[in-house]
Design a protein around this motif. Structure first.
Motif, PDB file in Angstrom:
ATOM      1  N   GLU A 191       0.835  -1.206   0.000  1.00 57.17           N
ATOM      2  CA  GLU A 191       0.000   0.000   0.000  1.00 57.17           C
ATOM      3  C   GLU A 191       0.869   1.254   0.000  1.00 57.17           C
ATOM      4  OE1 GLU A 191      -2.867   0.099   3.147  1.00 57.17           O
ATOM      5  OE2 GLU A 191      -3.602  -1.921   2.721  1.00 57.17           O
ATOM      6  N   LEU A 192       1.911   1.249   0.826  1.00 52.11           N
ATOM      7  CA  LEU A 192       2.794   2.422   0.893  1.00 52.11           C
ATOM      8  C   LEU A 192       3.459   2.660  -0.460  1.00 52.11           C
ATOM      9  CD1 LEU A 192       4.178   4.636   2.589  1.00 52.11           C
ATOM     10  CD2 LEU A 192       5.965   2.951   3.131  1.00 52.11           C
ATOM     11  N   PHE A 193       3.907   1.599  -1.103  1.00 46.31           N
ATOM     12  CA  PHE A 193       4.503   1.725  -2.434  1.00 46.31           C
ATOM     13  C   PHE A 193       3.511   2.364  -3.411  1.00 46.31           C
ATOM     14  CE2 PHE A 193       4.747  -0.550  -6.599  1.00 46.31           C
ATOM     15  CZ  PHE A 193       5.841   0.126  -7.113  1.00 46.31           C
ATOM     16  N   MET A 194       2.294   1.880  -3.399  1.00 45.87           N
ATOM     17  CA  MET A 194       1.285   2.385  -4.345  1.00 45.87           C
ATOM     18  C   MET A 194       0.959   3.856  -4.108  1.00 45.87           C
ATOM     19  SD  MET A 194       0.150   0.052  -6.516  1.00 45.87           S
ATOM     20  CE  MET A 194       0.043  -1.721  -6.771  1.00 45.87           C
ATOM     21  N   VAL A 231       4.181   5.337  -6.278  1.00 42.57           N
ATOM     22  CA  VAL A 231       3.425   5.423  -7.533  1.00 42.57           C
ATOM     23  C   VAL A 231       2.559   6.679  -7.562  1.00 42.57           C
ATOM     24  CG1 VAL A 231       1.801   4.217  -9.047  1.00 42.57           C
ATOM     25  CG2 VAL A 231       3.469   2.911  -7.717  1.00 42.57           C
ATOM     26  N   GLY A 232       2.096   7.115  -6.388  1.00 43.42           N
ATOM     27  CA  GLY A 232       1.310   8.343  -6.316  1.00 43.42           C
ATOM     28  C   GLY A 232      -0.179   8.149  -6.499  1.00 43.42           C
ATOM     29  N   LEU A 233      -0.668   6.919  -6.271  1.00 49.75           N
ATOM     30  CA  LEU A 233      -2.102   6.658  -6.415  1.00 49.75           C
ATOM     31  C   LEU A 233      -2.858   7.106  -5.163  1.00 49.75           C
ATOM     32  CD1 LEU A 233      -2.053   3.073  -7.962  1.00 49.75           C
ATOM     33  CD2 LEU A 233      -2.378   5.247  -9.154  1.00 49.75           C
ATOM     34  N   PRO A 234      -4.077   7.593  -5.326  1.00 45.51           N
ATOM     35  CA  PRO A 234      -4.890   7.934  -4.152  1.00 45.51           C
ATOM     36  C   PRO A 234      -5.334   6.669  -3.428  1.00 45.51           C
ATOM     37  CG  PRO A 234      -6.167   8.214  -6.165  1.00 45.51           C
ATOM     38  CD  PRO A 234      -4.765   7.920  -6.595  1.00 45.51           C
ATOM     39  N   PRO A 235      -5.584   6.747  -2.119  1.00 46.55           N
ATOM     40  CA  PRO A 235      -5.964   5.560  -1.341  1.00 46.55           C
ATOM     41  C   PRO A 235      -7.169   4.823  -1.915  1.00 46.55           C
ATOM     42  CG  PRO A 235      -5.428   7.369   0.127  1.00 46.55           C
ATOM     43  CD  PRO A 235      -5.426   7.938  -1.256  1.00 46.55           C
ATOM     44  N   GLU A 236      -8.135   5.557  -2.470  1.00 47.12           N
ATOM     45  CA  GLU A 236      -9.313   4.884  -3.006  1.00 47.12           C
ATOM     46  C   GLU A 236      -8.966   4.030  -4.229  1.00 47.12           C
ATOM     47  OE1 GLU A 236      -9.525   9.312  -4.258  1.00 47.12           O
ATOM     48  OE2 GLU A 236      -8.995   8.113  -2.474  1.00 47.12           O
ATOM     49  N   GLY A 255      -9.259  -0.205  -4.643  1.00 49.72           N
ATOM     50  CA  GLY A 255      -9.802  -0.930  -5.788  1.00 49.72           C
ATOM     51  C   GLY A 255      -8.838  -1.976  -6.313  1.00 49.72           C
ATOM     52  N   ILE A 256      -7.549  -1.635  -6.368  1.00 44.52           N
ATOM     53  CA  ILE A 256      -6.535  -2.581  -6.848  1.00 44.52           C
ATOM     54  C   ILE A 256      -6.464  -3.798  -5.921  1.00 44.52           C
ATOM     55  CG2 ILE A 256      -4.051  -2.900  -7.200  1.00 44.52           C
ATOM     56  CD1 ILE A 256      -3.968   0.049  -8.106  1.00 44.52           C
ATOM     57  N   LYS A 257      -6.673  -3.579  -4.627  1.00 48.14           N
ATOM     58  CA  LYS A 257      -6.608  -4.686  -3.671  1.00 48.14           C
ATOM     59  C   LYS A 257      -7.699  -5.722  -3.923  1.00 48.14           C
ATOM     60  CE  LYS A 257      -5.440  -3.979   0.620  1.00 48.14           C
ATOM     61  NZ  LYS A 257      -5.359  -3.465   2.006  1.00 48.14           N
ATOM     62  N   GLN A 258      -8.742  -5.324  -4.624  1.00 47.16           N
ATOM     63  CA  GLN A 258      -9.824  -6.256  -4.959  1.00 47.16           C
ATOM     64  C   GLN A 258      -9.619  -6.915  -6.321  1.00 47.16           C
ATOM     65  OE1 GLN A 258     -11.906  -6.796  -2.425  1.00 47.16           O
ATOM     66  NE2 GLN A 258     -10.673  -5.232  -1.396  1.00 47.16           N
ATOM     67  N   ALA A 266      -2.380  -9.634  -5.494  1.00 43.09           N
ATOM     68  CA  ALA A 266      -1.643 -10.741  -4.874  1.00 43.09           C
ATOM     69  C   ALA A 266      -0.194 -10.826  -5.352  1.00 43.09           C
ATOM     70  CB  ALA A 266      -2.378 -12.061  -5.120  1.00 43.09           C
ATOM     71  N   PRO A 267       0.090 -10.690  -6.656  1.00 44.18           N
ATOM     72  CA  PRO A 267       1.498 -10.731  -7.073  1.00 44.18           C
ATOM     73  C   PRO A 267       2.340  -9.596  -6.508  1.00 44.18           C
ATOM     74  CG  PRO A 267       0.056 -11.143  -8.940  1.00 44.18           C
ATOM     75  CD  PRO A 267      -0.818 -10.696  -7.813  1.00 44.18           C
ATOM     76  N   VAL A 268       1.732  -8.416  -6.327  1.00 45.05           N
ATOM     77  CA  VAL A 268       2.479  -7.293  -5.747  1.00 45.05           C
ATOM     78  C   VAL A 268       2.778  -7.572  -4.274  1.00 45.05           C
ATOM     79  CG1 VAL A 268       2.378  -4.843  -5.143  1.00 45.05           C
ATOM     80  CG2 VAL A 268       1.525  -5.613  -7.364  1.00 45.05           C
ATOM     81  N   GLU A 269       1.772  -8.041  -3.546  1.00 53.24           N
ATOM     82  CA  GLU A 269       1.979  -8.323  -2.126  1.00 53.24           C
ATOM     83  C   GLU A 269       3.001  -9.442  -1.928  1.00 53.24           C
ATOM     84  OE1 GLU A 269      -0.702  -9.806   1.662  1.00 53.24           O
ATOM     85  OE2 GLU A 269      -1.650  -8.509   0.148  1.00 53.24           O
ATOM     86  N   GLU A 270       3.030 -10.401  -2.844  1.00 51.50           N
ATOM     87  CA  GLU A 270       3.958 -11.528  -2.726  1.00 51.50           C
ATOM     88  C   GLU A 270       5.408 -11.078  -2.719  1.00 51.50           C
ATOM     89  OE1 GLU A 270       4.951 -15.754  -5.050  1.00 51.50           O
ATOM     90  OE2 GLU A 270       3.531 -14.324  -5.891  1.00 51.50           O
ATOM     91  N   VAL A 271       5.730 -10.031  -3.482  1.00 58.30           N
ATOM     92  CA  VAL A 271       7.124  -9.565  -3.564  1.00 58.30           C
ATOM     93  C   VAL A 271       7.317  -8.238  -2.833  1.00 58.30           C
ATOM     94  CG1 VAL A 271       7.548 -10.791  -5.718  1.00 58.30           C
ATOM     95  CG2 VAL A 271       6.740  -8.420  -5.796  1.00 58.30           C
ATOM     96  N   ALA A 272       6.400  -7.896  -1.946  1.00 65.21           N
ATOM     97  CA  ALA A 272       6.456  -6.589  -1.277  1.00 65.21           C
ATOM     98  C   ALA A 272       7.713  -6.414  -0.431  1.00 65.21           C
ATOM     99  CB  ALA A 272       5.207  -6.387  -0.419  1.00 65.21           C
ATOM    100  N   HIS A 273       8.309  -7.528   0.005  1.00 66.62           N
ATOM    101  CA  HIS A 273       9.555  -7.422   0.786  1.00 66.62           C
ATOM    102  C   HIS A 273      10.700  -6.853  -0.047  1.00 66.62           C
ATOM    103  CE1 HIS A 273       9.766 -11.198  -1.366  1.00 66.62           C
ATOM    104  NE2 HIS A 273      11.063 -11.277  -1.123  1.00 66.62           N
ATOM    105  N   THR A 274      10.581  -6.904  -1.384  1.00 66.63           N
ATOM    106  CA  THR A 274      11.646  -6.368  -2.249  1.00 66.63           C
ATOM    107  C   THR A 274      11.434  -4.902  -2.617  1.00 66.63           C
ATOM    108  OG1 THR A 274      10.588  -6.959  -4.367  1.00 66.63           O
ATOM    109  CG2 THR A 274      11.887  -8.678  -3.260  1.00 66.63           C
ATOM    110  N   ILE A 275      10.305  -4.334  -2.247  1.00 67.31           N
ATOM    111  CA  ILE A 275      10.062  -2.922  -2.588  1.00 67.31           C
ATOM    112  C   ILE A 275      11.103  -2.025  -1.912  1.00 67.31           C
ATOM    113  CG2 ILE A 275       8.426  -1.004  -2.384  1.00 67.31           C
ATOM    114  CD1 ILE A 275       6.168  -3.099  -2.609  1.00 67.31           C
ATOM    115  N   ALA A 276      11.494  -2.395  -0.701  1.00 69.39           N
ATOM    116  CA  ALA A 276      12.533  -1.616  -0.015  1.00 69.39           C
ATOM    117  C   ALA A 276      13.874  -1.711  -0.726  1.00 69.39           C
ATOM    118  CB  ALA A 276      12.679  -2.084   1.435  1.00 69.39           C
ATOM    119  N   TYR A 277      14.116  -2.798  -1.468  1.00 67.21           N
ATOM    120  CA  TYR A 277      15.345  -2.898  -2.251  1.00 67.21           C
ATOM    121  C   TYR A 277      15.389  -1.764  -3.276  1.00 67.21           C
ATOM    122  CZ  TYR A 277      15.367  -7.844  -0.625  1.00 67.21           C
ATOM    123  OH  TYR A 277      15.348  -8.999   0.125  1.00 67.21           O
ATOM    124  N   ASP A 278      14.257  -1.599  -3.977  1.00 60.59           N
ATOM    125  CA  ASP A 278      14.202  -0.511  -4.959  1.00 60.59           C
ATOM    126  C   ASP A 278      14.224   0.856  -4.292  1.00 60.59           C
ATOM    127  OD1 ASP A 278      13.463  -1.510  -7.990  1.00 60.59           O
ATOM    128  OD2 ASP A 278      12.894  -2.953  -6.464  1.00 60.59           O
TER     129      ASP A 278
END
Length: 272
Positions: free
Chosen positions: A152-155, A159-164, A168-171, A176-188
């Motif tokens: 969520e923080l990455f998005m 990315v600059g997306l609004p919370p709403e 929607g993306i979470k649904q 799921a693929p983004v959350e699966e690799v979320a531990h690597t977001i801090a790498y970037d």
């Protein structure tokens, strides 16, 4: 699928397409072979001219991961792929992968040139900038086992997306693929450093980049990313800028392939 072993023993998975000049495609945050088909499509289109490597960056897809993380480890991953190719490579990179590619070139890897599509650079505080504790927040969420919050923080922050929009993306199936690799977001986040802070680019970070660099951005992209591409092209003495008609923060393989074919004229490849 094939693999190489990086300097720290980590297995890096890749697919290679075609024969010819070496081309390594570096994904941006969260992307890998299973979710980004463009790199494979690019390899198929260029198979007569290039041996194209589409790989999973460490911690994603079928590649391994070894703690602790350091940017140098990802530079070593690219070095292992270049060693497999057996010749200097062109690096084509997306988004935050562009900054990793620049770091690899600056470290002196045998790279013939760089093609960078929309590096995440914001050099004016008139645009959306990353919070100064972005990486620390990501690390804290991952330590708590909250990959969902890191994604969520990455998005929102990067990315600059609004919370709403994120809700929607979470649904959707893409969450799921983004959350699966979320531990690597801090790498970037570490790779980006201060590039999205609204401040000028650091004068010394890529001083060692002497190869040709082609910086691309779409004419439909966000203004901050267009300005960032312009800033990177102006910052590097060996860089040129090109605008891609109809593209936003992504483009099709059929659009990118002829641009990469033009790079076959770069002197490091001609010397082979």
């Amino acid at each position: 699928m094939s693999t190489v072993t990086s300097a720290d023993g980590t297995t890096i998975a890749f697919d290679a397409y075609g024969e010819g000049a070496a081309l390594i495609v570096v994904d941006g945050a969260t992307a890998h072979r299973a979710v980004n088909p463009v790199n494979a499509e690019l390899g198929a289109l260029l198979s007569d001219d290039f041996r194209t490597y589409a790989y999973d960056r460490r911690g994603r897809g079928e590649s391994g991961d070894t703690a602790p993380y350091a940017i140098q480890r990802e530079i070593e991953d690219i070095a292992a792929l270049i060693e497999d190719a057996g010749r200097p490579a062109i690096i084509s990179a997306w988004s935050s992968g562009c900054l990793l590619a620049l770091d690899a070139a600056g470290a002196g890897l045998p790279i013939a040139g760089l093609v960078l599509f929309e590096p995440p650079v914001i050099v004016s505080d008139a645009f959306h900038v990353l919070p100064s504790d972005y990486v620390e927040q990501l690390d804290a969420f991952i330590a708590e086992g909250r990959r969902d919050k890191a994604a969520e923080l990455f998005m929102t922050a990067a990315v600059g997306l609004p919370p709403e929009a994120v809700a929607g993306i979470k649904q959707s199936p893409m969450w799921a693929p983004v959350e699966e690799v979320a531990h690597t977001i801090a790498y970037d986040g570490r790779i980006m450093g201060t590039t999205m802070s609204g401040k000028p680019l650091p004068t010394d970070r890529w001083a060692g980049v002497t190869v040709p660099v082609l910086v691309l951005h779409g004419d439909k992209t966000w203004p901050m990313l267009a300005a960032g591409a312009e800033a990177v092209a102006a910052h590097l003495p060996t860089a040129a800028l090109r605008v891609i008609p109809g593209a936003d923060h992504s483009t099709e393989a059929a659009t990118l392939a002829p641009i990469l074919r033009e790079c076959l004229t770069w002197s490091a490849l001609q010397a082979l």
